[in-house]
Design a protein around this motif. Sequence first.
Motif, PDB file in Angstrom:
ATOM      1  N   ILE A  53       3.712  14.542 -19.437  1.00  0.00           N
ATOM      2  CA  ILE A  53       4.236  14.358 -18.081  1.00  0.00           C
ATOM      3  C   ILE A  53       5.740  14.623 -18.058  1.00  0.00           C
ATOM      4  N   TRP A  54       6.430  14.144 -19.077  1.00  0.00           N
ATOM      5  CA  TRP A  54       7.881  14.367 -19.169  1.00  0.00           C
ATOM      6  C   TRP A  54       8.192  15.858 -19.274  1.00  0.00           C
ATOM      7  N   VAL A  55       7.404  16.584 -20.081  1.00  0.00           N
ATOM      8  CA  VAL A  55       7.608  18.033 -20.216  1.00  0.00           C
ATOM      9  C   VAL A  55       7.357  18.732 -18.884  1.00  0.00           C
ATOM     10  N   ALA A  56       6.288  18.344 -18.179  1.00  0.00           N
ATOM     11  CA  ALA A  56       5.972  18.977 -16.901  1.00  0.00           C
ATOM     12  C   ALA A  56       7.065  18.711 -15.868  1.00  0.00           C
ATOM     13  N   TYR A  57       7.549  17.476 -15.787  1.00  0.00           N
ATOM     14  CA  TYR A  57       8.626  17.159 -14.853  1.00  0.00           C
ATOM     15  C   TYR A  57       9.894  17.949 -15.194  1.00  0.00           C
ATOM     16  N   TYR A  58      10.135  18.146 -16.475  1.00  0.00           N
ATOM     17  CA  TYR A  58      11.323  18.901 -16.900  1.00  0.00           C
ATOM     18  C   TYR A  58      11.254  20.336 -16.377  1.00  0.00           C
ATOM     19  N   PHE A  59      10.097  20.981 -16.530  1.00  0.00           N
ATOM     20  CA  PHE A  59       9.966  22.363 -16.066  1.00  0.00           C
ATOM     21  C   PHE A  59       9.903  22.442 -14.546  1.00  0.00           C
ATOM     22  N   LEU A  60       9.543  21.345 -13.899  1.00  0.00           N
ATOM     23  CA  LEU A  60       9.550  21.317 -12.441  1.00  0.00           C
ATOM     24  C   LEU A  60      10.941  21.058 -11.877  1.00  0.00           C
TER      25      LEU A  60
ATOM     26  N   ILE B  30      11.943  10.965  -7.375  1.00  0.00           N
ATOM     27  CA  ILE B  30      11.375  12.308  -7.457  1.00  0.00           C
ATOM     28  C   ILE B  30      10.697  12.628  -6.132  1.00  0.00           C
ATOM     29  N   ALA B  31      10.925  13.831  -5.636  1.00  0.00           N
ATOM     30  CA  ALA B  31      10.357  14.250  -4.353  1.00  0.00           C
ATOM     31  C   ALA B  31       8.838  14.192  -4.400  1.00  0.00           C
ATOM     32  N   PRO B  32       8.209  13.707  -3.327  1.00  0.00           N
ATOM     33  CA  PRO B  32       6.738  13.625  -3.329  1.00  0.00           C
ATOM     34  C   PRO B  32       6.059  14.966  -3.551  1.00  0.00           C
ATOM     35  N   SER B  33       6.638  16.055  -3.031  1.00  0.00           N
ATOM     36  CA  SER B  33       6.020  17.368  -3.232  1.00  0.00           C
ATOM     37  C   SER B  33       6.016  17.760  -4.705  1.00  0.00           C
ATOM     38  N   VAL B  34       7.057  17.359  -5.441  1.00  0.00           N
ATOM     39  CA  VAL B  34       7.102  17.651  -6.873  1.00  0.00           C
ATOM     40  C   VAL B  34       6.031  16.858  -7.613  1.00  0.00           C
ATOM     41  N   SER B  35       5.879  15.584  -7.264  1.00  0.00           N
ATOM     42  CA  SER B  35       4.866  14.754  -7.926  1.00  0.00           C
ATOM     43  C   SER B  35       3.459  15.244  -7.610  1.00  0.00           C
ATOM     44  N   LEU B  36       3.225  15.675  -6.362  1.00  0.00           N
ATOM     45  CA  LEU B  36       1.921  16.222  -6.021  1.00  0.00           C
ATOM     46  C   LEU B  36       1.681  17.531  -6.769  1.00  0.00           C
ATOM     47  N   GLY B  37       2.735  18.344  -6.876  1.00  0.00           N
ATOM     48  CA  GLY B  37       2.612  19.576  -7.660  1.00  0.00           C
ATOM     49  C   GLY B  37       2.304  19.284  -9.115  1.00  0.00           C
ATOM     50  N   LEU B  38       2.909  18.202  -9.645  1.00  0.00           N
ATOM     51  CA  LEU B  38       2.620  17.803 -11.026  1.00  0.00           C
ATOM     52  C   LEU B  38       1.152  17.435 -11.195  1.00  0.00           C
ATOM     53  N   SER B  39       0.602  16.684 -10.238  1.00  0.00           N
ATOM     54  CA  SER B  39      -0.794  16.283 -10.321  1.00  0.00           C
ATOM     55  C   SER B  39      -1.714  17.507 -10.267  1.00  0.00           C
ATOM     56  N   LEU B  40      -1.409  18.457  -9.395  1.00  0.00           N
ATOM     57  CA  LEU B  40      -2.230  19.661  -9.302  1.00  0.00           C
ATOM     58  C   LEU B  40      -2.102  20.507 -10.561  1.00  0.00           C
ATOM     59  N   LEU B  41      -0.895  20.555 -11.143  1.00  0.00           N
ATOM     60  CA  LEU B  41      -0.733  21.277 -12.408  1.00  0.00           C
ATOM     61  C   LEU B  41      -1.529  20.609 -13.521  1.00  0.00           C
ATOM     62  N   ARG B  42      -1.581  19.298 -13.494  1.00  0.00           N
ATOM     63  CA  ARG B  42      -2.374  18.588 -14.492  1.00  0.00           C
ATOM     64  C   ARG B  42      -3.851  18.947 -14.341  1.00  0.00           C
ATOM     65  N   ARG B  43      -4.321  19.051 -13.119  1.00  0.00           N
ATOM     66  CA  ARG B  43      -5.718  19.442 -12.919  1.00  0.00           C
ATOM     67  C   ARG B  43      -5.941  20.883 -13.383  1.00  0.00           C
ATOM     68  N   GLY B  44      -4.968  21.752 -13.144  1.00  0.00           N
ATOM     69  CA  GLY B  44      -5.088  23.111 -13.645  1.00  0.00           C
ATOM     70  C   GLY B  44      -5.134  23.159 -15.158  1.00  0.00           C
ATOM     71  N   ARG B  45      -4.330  22.333 -15.791  1.00  0.00           N
ATOM     72  CA  ARG B  45      -4.350  22.255 -17.256  1.00  0.00           C
ATOM     73  C   ARG B  45      -5.698  21.756 -17.754  1.00  0.00           C
ATOM     74  N   GLU B  46      -6.272  20.779 -17.067  1.00  0.00           N
ATOM     75  CA  GLU B  46      -7.586  20.272 -17.466  1.00  0.00           C
ATOM     76  C   GLU B  46      -8.661  21.336 -17.323  1.00  0.00           C
ATOM     77  N   LEU B  47      -8.540  22.181 -16.297  1.00  0.00           N
ATOM     78  CA  LEU B  47      -9.516  23.266 -16.139  1.00  0.00           C
ATOM     79  C   LEU B  47      -9.358  24.318 -17.230  1.00  0.00           C
ATOM     80  N   VAL B  48      -8.111  24.647 -17.580  1.00  0.00           N
ATOM     81  CA  VAL B  48      -7.871  25.657 -18.609  1.00  0.00           C
ATOM     82  C   VAL B  48      -8.442  25.205 -19.948  1.00  0.00           C
ATOM     83  N   ILE B  49      -8.346  23.924 -20.244  1.00  0.00           N
ATOM     84  CA  ILE B  49      -8.870  23.403 -21.509  1.00  0.00           C
ATOM     85  C   ILE B  49     -10.349  23.046 -21.377  1.00  0.00           C
ATOM     86  N   GLY B  50     -10.725  22.469 -20.237  1.00  0.00           N
ATOM     87  CA  GLY B  50     -12.069  21.918 -20.099  1.00  0.00           C
ATOM     88  C   GLY B  50     -13.162  22.949 -19.912  1.00  0.00           C
TER      89      GLY B  50
END
Length: 358
Positions: free
Chosen positions: A240-247, A293-313
């Motif tokens: 999560i820290w890495v994702a927030y950093y790149f965001l 942290i801006a809500p749009s950034v946090s929502l983007g983080l959650s969607l990126l996490r779901r994308g990461r889960e799809l790429v691996i899952g």
Amino acid sequence: MRKLTILLAILGLALLTGCTAWLGAGSVMKAIVSIGFAGFMATVMAQLAVDAILGLAWHAACRDIPFVQLLVSRMIRDAAASCLPFSQLGGMVLGIRATCSSDLFAGTKGRHIDGSEAACANLVDITTEVMGQILFILTAVVCLVAHQQSSPFARPVMIGLVLLSMGIAGFVYTQRRGGDLLKRAGKMLGNNMAAQWQDAMLSSADSIQERFDAIWSHPSRIVQGALLHYVGWLGSAATIWVAYYFLGAHLGFSGAIAIEGVACGIMSVSFLVPAGLGVQEAAYIALGSAFGIAPSVSLGLSLLRRGRELVIGIPMLLLWQGMEMRALRRRSTQPDTAPAVAPVSIHDPAPPTDITRD
């Protein structure tokens, strides 16, 4: 249960859609695109490292099963829970099925595992994971209170943590005494079931209890597994820290622990919601706002996490399907091992008899 799961999935999807509409799809997409391909792949690699730690944690508690077999089974179990319209319980069923399969590990030290051993191994892994999660949530609450003493999340999370601790204590007791409880149930229902079913139930109770006893007879391994799971939870905070950093969000590692830990506590309560739809997004938005942290950034983080889960899952689920198809082909091509019986012709003469007459 199926209708409830579908209803919760629809409500979660509606909540996710509502959050996106409220924040504006454009700002959310801008946050997602800002991470770039390199940043997204960095989060994927970080998650794969966490998966390796989780595999080590499982292997620490169940030394009799090879590490690679447990790692792949664990990733399939997580993929089923995050990519398929199942709750966490459905993911566990697929995890047990994957643990039983040995086709993927034909060229390694993998071995076939029966259903009872696979179920016991998965239950023990979930137990040690929750033990590590309890310690991680405590760490997250400390980090959250250190940042914001009057946080509205601290008290509900602590109440949920107490309930979670009580639940895992009962779960451990069931594993230590599950065979006895199953035997009592079999005896109580003895008058209402067939004798062979009762015998099978009692035999299964002995088998399952023996496997649980074999695992729990090494408490140091259980502790080691729980501690490794705690490290894995810290690793999830690092992703999560890495994702927030790149965001482009400025967040310390302690803040990432607070956000991830409290979000995990909230999602644990809503485990019946498939993939935590809507719940995960709302938790990240609320907790991210507490750290500026801006809500749009946090929502983007959650969607990126779901994308990461799809790429691996998705590849893991395809791998599991390949394992199942190989097993079906192997069973269908196996020759019939039943002993052949020589045909007897009705035209063959009767064998001579040696009958002496007086």
